[in-house]
Scaffold this motif. Sequence first.
Motif, short mmCIF file in Angstrom:
data_model
loop_
_atom_site.label_atom_id
_atom_site.label_comp_id
_atom_site.label_asym_id
_atom_site.label_seq_id
_atom_site.Cartn_x
_atom_site.Cartn_y
_atom_site.Cartn_z
N ALA A 13 0.84 -1.21 0.00
CA ALA A 13 0.00 0.00 0.00
C ALA A 13 0.87 1.25 0.00
O ALA A 13 2.01 1.24 0.45
N VAL A 14 0.30 2.33 -0.49
CA VAL A 14 0.98 3.62 -0.57
C VAL A 14 0.08 4.69 0.01
O VAL A 14 -1.11 4.78 -0.33
N LEU A 15 0.64 5.51 0.90
CA LEU A 15 -0.07 6.69 1.40
C LEU A 15 0.25 7.87 0.50
O LEU A 15 1.35 7.98 -0.04
N TRP A 16 -0.72 8.75 0.35
CA TRP A 16 -0.46 9.95 -0.43
C TRP A 16 -1.26 11.12 0.13
O TRP A 16 -2.27 10.92 0.80
N GLY A 17 -0.77 12.31 -0.10
CA GLY A 17 -1.47 13.50 0.34
C GLY A 17 -1.31 14.61 -0.68
O GLY A 17 -0.32 14.65 -1.43
N GLY A 65 -4.88 9.93 1.23
CA GLY A 65 -5.35 8.67 0.68
C GLY A 65 -4.45 7.50 1.03
O GLY A 65 -3.24 7.67 1.24
N LEU A 66 -5.06 6.33 1.09
CA LEU A 66 -4.33 5.07 1.22
C LEU A 66 -4.67 4.24 -0.01
O LEU A 66 -5.82 3.82 -0.18
N ARG A 67 -3.68 4.06 -0.89
CA ARG A 67 -3.89 3.31 -2.13
C ARG A 67 -3.53 1.85 -1.87
O ARG A 67 -2.37 1.53 -1.57
N LEU A 68 -4.51 0.98 -1.98
CA LEU A 68 -4.32 -0.44 -1.73
C LEU A 68 -3.93 -1.14 -3.03
O LEU A 68 -4.49 -0.85 -4.08
N PRO A 69 -2.97 -2.05 -2.98
CA PRO A 69 -2.52 -2.70 -4.23
C PRO A 69 -3.62 -3.54 -4.85
O PRO A 69 -4.57 -3.95 -4.16
#
Length: 237
Positions: A13-17, A65-69
């Motif tokens: 997963a990747v966090l983004w802002g 956001g939390l982008r789930l694979p």
Amino acid sequence: MYREWGAAGVPGAVLWGSVSGGGETRVLPDGCLDLLWSSRSGLLVAGPDRTAHLSRSAPGDRWIGLRLPPGTGPAVFGVPAEELRDCRVPLADLWGRAAAEVTERVEAALAAPGAGSAAGVLTRVARDRLRAAGGPDPVGARVAARLAAGATVAATAAEVGLGARALHRRSLTLFGYGPKTLARILRMRRALDLARAGAPLAEVAARSGYADQAHLTREVRELAGVPPSRLLAPATA
């Protein structure tokens, strides 16, 4: 302003802002589901897109956001990915009262940073939901990895031990669309990464499995809504 960083405890997963300067942002399809907090709309779930999503924001709008694979989202949200395809829905529509509790935790983190970041709240929520579900379906990661590496759908099905129809049904649940669509999306992402690294488009097409540069351009236009040259153009101030 946009940045990404790792999400501890949620593999892949990747966090983004981001803080919007206003206007329209083209979000390319990637086979992922996102758990989002918006200063305008609160907590949302972004489903897997088949084509680019145009996000419109006012100046100063904030997003976390939390982008789930690919393949992980259904275990977190508790619904098949195909039910969220091409959608942005309030988290409350899926989780009811539990979403209100998450909202309270996010708002508390935003009001008192010492209590932990809002991004950390999203990560912990996803981690706990994954554990409660027994983790994501392992087939999802295997299928996505093989298709991302350029394997054919037939070869991927054989490797994971599924027939063509079974793989298609499993893919709808895990990714929101069939394996051929996922393969097209992942191939486009791979091609754009090569182009951004400086490879000429003709070379990108050959290395990514397109028949030629014209084929690459058609595919990108269909999935992203604009040709590669538009996506690769440097941002203007």
